[in-house]
Design an enzyme around this catalytic site. Structure first.
Site, PDB file in Angstrom:
ATOM      1  N   HIS A  75     -47.042  22.815 105.656  1.00 34.32           N
ATOM      2  CA  HIS A  75     -46.376  24.084 105.040  1.00 34.32           C
ATOM      3  C   HIS A  75     -44.797  23.932 105.131  1.00 34.32           C
ATOM      4  O   HIS A  75     -43.998  24.461 104.143  1.00 34.32           O
ATOM      5  CB  HIS A  75     -47.019  25.348 105.081  1.00 34.32           C
ATOM      6  CG  HIS A  75     -46.578  25.594 106.425  1.00 34.32           C
ATOM      7  ND1 HIS A  75     -47.465  25.171 107.452  1.00 34.32           N
ATOM      8  CD2 HIS A  75     -45.864  26.666 107.074  1.00 34.32           C
ATOM      9  CE1 HIS A  75     -46.796  25.802 108.680  1.00 34.32           C
ATOM     10  NE2 HIS A  75     -46.017  26.723 108.308  1.00 34.32           N
ATOM     11  N   LYS A  80     -45.082  18.380 113.584  1.00 34.73           N
ATOM     12  CA  LYS A  80     -45.003  18.358 115.035  1.00 34.73           C
ATOM     13  C   LYS A  80     -46.033  18.417 116.118  1.00 34.73           C
ATOM     14  O   LYS A  80     -46.897  19.414 115.886  1.00 34.73           O
ATOM     15  CB  LYS A  80     -43.971  19.469 115.109  1.00 34.73           C
ATOM     16  CG  LYS A  80     -43.138  19.114 116.499  1.00 34.73           C
ATOM     17  CD  LYS A  80     -41.872  18.204 116.363  1.00 34.73           C
ATOM     18  CE  LYS A  80     -41.245  17.916 117.764  1.00 34.73           C
ATOM     19  NZ  LYS A  80     -42.064  16.827 118.511  1.00 34.73           N
ATOM     20  N   LYS A 104     -48.754  27.649 116.954  1.00 31.82           N
ATOM     21  CA  LYS A 104     -47.685  27.747 117.783  1.00 31.82           C
ATOM     22  C   LYS A 104     -46.236  27.610 117.347  1.00 31.82           C
ATOM     23  O   LYS A 104     -45.422  28.479 117.587  1.00 31.82           O
ATOM     24  CB  LYS A 104     -47.666  26.522 118.844  1.00 31.82           C
ATOM     25  CG  LYS A 104     -47.261  26.514 119.919  1.00 31.82           C
ATOM     26  CD  LYS A 104     -47.355  25.500 120.949  1.00 31.82           C
ATOM     27  CE  LYS A 104     -48.797  24.989 121.064  1.00 31.82           C
ATOM     28  NZ  LYS A 104     -48.908  23.854 122.009  1.00 31.82           N
ATOM     29  N   ASP A 109     -41.023  30.606 115.412  1.00 32.17           N
ATOM     30  CA  ASP A 109     -40.218  30.129 114.532  1.00 32.17           C
ATOM     31  C   ASP A 109     -39.636  28.986 114.612  1.00 32.17           C
ATOM     32  O   ASP A 109     -38.341  28.785 114.485  1.00 32.17           O
ATOM     33  CB  ASP A 109     -39.038  31.216 114.702  1.00 32.17           C
ATOM     34  CG  ASP A 109     -39.532  32.625 113.985  1.00 32.17           C
ATOM     35  OD1 ASP A 109     -40.279  32.744 113.433  1.00 32.17           O
ATOM     36  OD2 ASP A 109     -39.122  33.767 114.756  1.00 32.17           O
ATOM     37  N   LYS A 116     -50.940  16.437 115.823  1.00 29.40           N
ATOM     38  CA  LYS A 116     -51.459  15.920 117.165  1.00 29.40           C
ATOM     39  C   LYS A 116     -51.991  14.703 117.033  1.00 29.40           C
ATOM     40  O   LYS A 116     -52.573  14.243 116.139  1.00 29.40           O
ATOM     41  CB  LYS A 116     -52.505  16.819 117.791  1.00 29.40           C
ATOM     42  CG  LYS A 116     -52.482  16.872 119.259  1.00 29.40           C
ATOM     43  CD  LYS A 116     -51.301  17.537 119.918  1.00 29.40           C
ATOM     44  CE  LYS A 116     -51.514  18.174 121.397  1.00 29.40           C
ATOM     45  NZ  LYS A 116     -50.705  19.202 121.492  1.00 29.40           N
ATOM     46  N   SER A 372     -38.345  20.644 121.753  1.00 26.40           N
ATOM     47  CA  SER A 372     -38.302  19.774 120.980  1.00 26.40           C
ATOM     48  C   SER A 372     -37.564  19.942 119.814  1.00 26.40           C
ATOM     49  O   SER A 372     -36.966  18.844 119.154  1.00 26.40           O
ATOM     50  CB  SER A 372     -39.823  19.389 120.537  1.00 26.40           C
ATOM     51  OG  SER A 372     -40.440  18.725 121.618  1.00 26.40           O
TER      52      SER A 372
HETATM   53  N1  GLU Z   1     -47.549  18.570 123.485  1.00 31.62           N
HETATM   54  C1  GLU Z   1     -46.889  19.748 123.550  1.00 31.62           C
HETATM   55  C2  GLU Z   1     -47.461  20.860 123.199  1.00 31.62           C
HETATM   56  O1  GLU Z   1     -48.640  20.811 122.914  1.00 31.62           O
HETATM   57  C3  GLU Z   1     -45.433  19.729 122.851  1.00 31.62           C
HETATM   58  C4  GLU Z   1     -45.359  19.418 121.254  1.00 31.62           C
HETATM   59  C5  GLU Z   1     -43.918  18.987 120.852  1.00 31.62           C
HETATM   60  O2  GLU Z   1     -43.038  19.064 121.597  1.00 31.62           O
HETATM   61  O3  GLU Z   1     -43.889  18.590 119.703  1.00 31.62           O
HETATM   62  O4  GLU Z   1     -46.719  21.872 122.474  1.00 31.62           O
END
Ligand code: GLU
Length: 481
Positions: A75, A80, A104, A109, A116, A372
């Protein structure tokens, strides 16, 4: 920590769906829209051969590696989420973790969809060269299927991976995309020397600290669970001394908390008077384990650190660590979820009945993805944060201080002056953005909880916030009527 194989009957993805369904009952969206949000959009399961070298014997052989990348939601793009290396990796786990990333990102935001990745390997068995080969081959598999790119899907570190792996990923990606101007944005959590930002390494732990501090500073909420406000003097226990656990513990201890327990894969170390975190880390690095650590009680059952008498328990390892089996014995008043999915729904029911405050993973460990996002923005802007305005701020501050000195006839000490004058550099800006995000998101969740008296727990409130945000992206984008 308990071995996941003991819990193989628990579907992590189904657990996340349970939490989702519980929260969606408080919202009035179409079932179809909710089903779309909940589902994993793209699941890429791969198998590829790699020449592996045994770390001890140096013997080479070919192994077929099992790996995944799941894009839970597009969306918002890019998608990420981190990549984990562990023998517990399986499709169900990666799907669950990808879906948690969607929620998350919505909560803090960060305008990304959730994803993943995972590779089913035991890193300890392989030479560094082998881990590099596996990482580079995994990256080429992602490239082949268009599953990686600054505007497509952007991996990051997770359990068992770090800056080194992210460097190999970006290097492989750039080799296949010469001249792609935003190519360094194909992955985050990179070393500073290779396109990373200051503060990313500590970000998840710092976020865990900021989020818990916010909760603990609200006196009326603390009164409800029988705690006084403030982090100073609180007894904490941490499961996992990896990146998340270590930095969480470090920021709590710096704020005056007492570390009374830690758990590693093979044991727990307990000391009601307090453990020295740096000393523990040094011992672990020198000896490879805390089993022989002399300045605390070593218990061969790692779960002992979960059950120790403490105020705040920080599970910062893997999912499904707090279950219906051990939840009745947990003494902490607050569970600060540094890991993803550490409490099963059954455990959560037991803990809520015991009046425990659970600060949920998808909010509390969002510091990593938040920074990130800053790293990705930094790559896209092609200019280091603070480069344009640091000197300007310093010059303006200098004028203010000079004016104050002239008007008051008093002079500011050299030390105070240096603090007052200093403009923000990259790390200051990253940390300030993280702090602001964690504070605002906390109050957003808490307000949702307060406004809806029927919501019994913070995780449900967090899911309500997340679902609402994702649903409104679908509707405003015109994807849903
Ligand atoms: N692996 C981390 C998490 O579970 C970071 C993910 C990221 O920065 O994209 O939130």
């Amino acid at each position: 920590m308990s071995k996941k194989s003991d819990l193989s009957n628990i579907s992590f993805f189904k657990n996340v769906e349970k939490y989702f369904d519980k929260a969606s009952a408080y919202l009035s969206y179409d079932k179809g829209l909710l089903d779309q949000i909940k589902a994993c959009n793209s699941v890429y399961q791969m198998r590829f051969p790699v020449v592996v070298e045994d770390k001890k014997s140096g013997k080479k052989s070919v192994e077929v590696i099992e790996a995944y990348r799941v894009q839970h939601s597009q969306h918002n793009v890019p998608c990420k989420g981190g990549i984990r290396y562990s023998m517990d990796v399986n499709q169900d786990e990666v799907m669950a973790l990808a879906s948690l990333m969607t929620y998350k990102c919505a909560i803090v935001d960060v305008p990304f969809g959730g994803a993943k990745g995972g590779i089913k390997i035991n890193k300890k068995l392989y030479s560094d060269d082998t881990i590099e080969r596996i990482t580079r081959r995994y990256t080429t598999e992602l490239i082949k299927k268009n599953f990686i790119g600054p505007g497509i899907d952007v991996p990051a570190p997770d359990y068992g991976t770090g800056e080194r792996e992210m460097s190999w990923i970006v290097d492989t990606y750039l080799a296949f995309h010469p001249g792609e101007i935003n190519g360094y944005g194909c992955v985050t959590g990179k070393p500073i020397s290779n396109g990373g930002v200051h503060g990313r390494r500590e970000a998840t732990g710092r976020g865990v600290y900021f989020g818990t501090r916010e909760a603990v500073n609200i006196a009326e909420d603390m009164k409800k669970i029988g705690l006084t406000p403030g982090i100073a003097g609180k007894r904490i226990s941490v499961q996992g001394l990896g990146n998340v656990g270590y930095y969480s513990a470090k920021f709590f201890v710096e704020a005056g908390a007492i570390l009374v327990g830690v758990a590693e894969i093979d044991c727990a170390v307990l000391n009601p008077k307090g453990l020295d975190l740096e000393d523990l880390m040094k011992w672990k690095a020198d000896k490879g384990s805390l089993l022989t650590y002399p300045k605390g009680k070593v218990v061969k059952k790692p779960g002992a650190a979960l059950e120790v008498d403490c105020d705040i328990l920080i599970p910062a390892a893997l999912e499904s660590q707090i279950t219906e089996e051990n939840a009745p014995r947990i003494k902490a008043k607050i569970i600060a979820e540094g890991a993803n999915g550490p409490c099963t729904p059954g455990a959560e029911d037991i803990l809520l009945k015991k009046n425990v405050l659970i600060i949920p993973d998808m909010y509390l460990n969002a510091g990593g993805v938040t920074v990130s996002y800053f790293e990705w923005l930094n790559i896209l802007s092609h200019v280091r944060f603070g480069r344009m305005d640091k000197r300007f701020t310093e010059n303006t501050n200098k004028m203010f201080v000079n004016q104050i000195e002239t008007l008051t006839g008093k002079s500011v000490s050299a030390r105070e002056k240096s603090i007052l004058l200093e403009g923000a550099d990259e790390e200051d800006l990253v940390n300030s953005g993280l702090e602001d995000t964690m504070i605002n998101s906390y109050h957003n969740i808490r307000n949702t909880w307060l406004e809806n008296k029927k919501i019994k727990d913070m995780r449900t409130a967090a899911f309500v916030v997340a679902i609402d945000k994702v649903a409104s992206s679908y509707t405003t984008l015109g994807i849903w009527p």
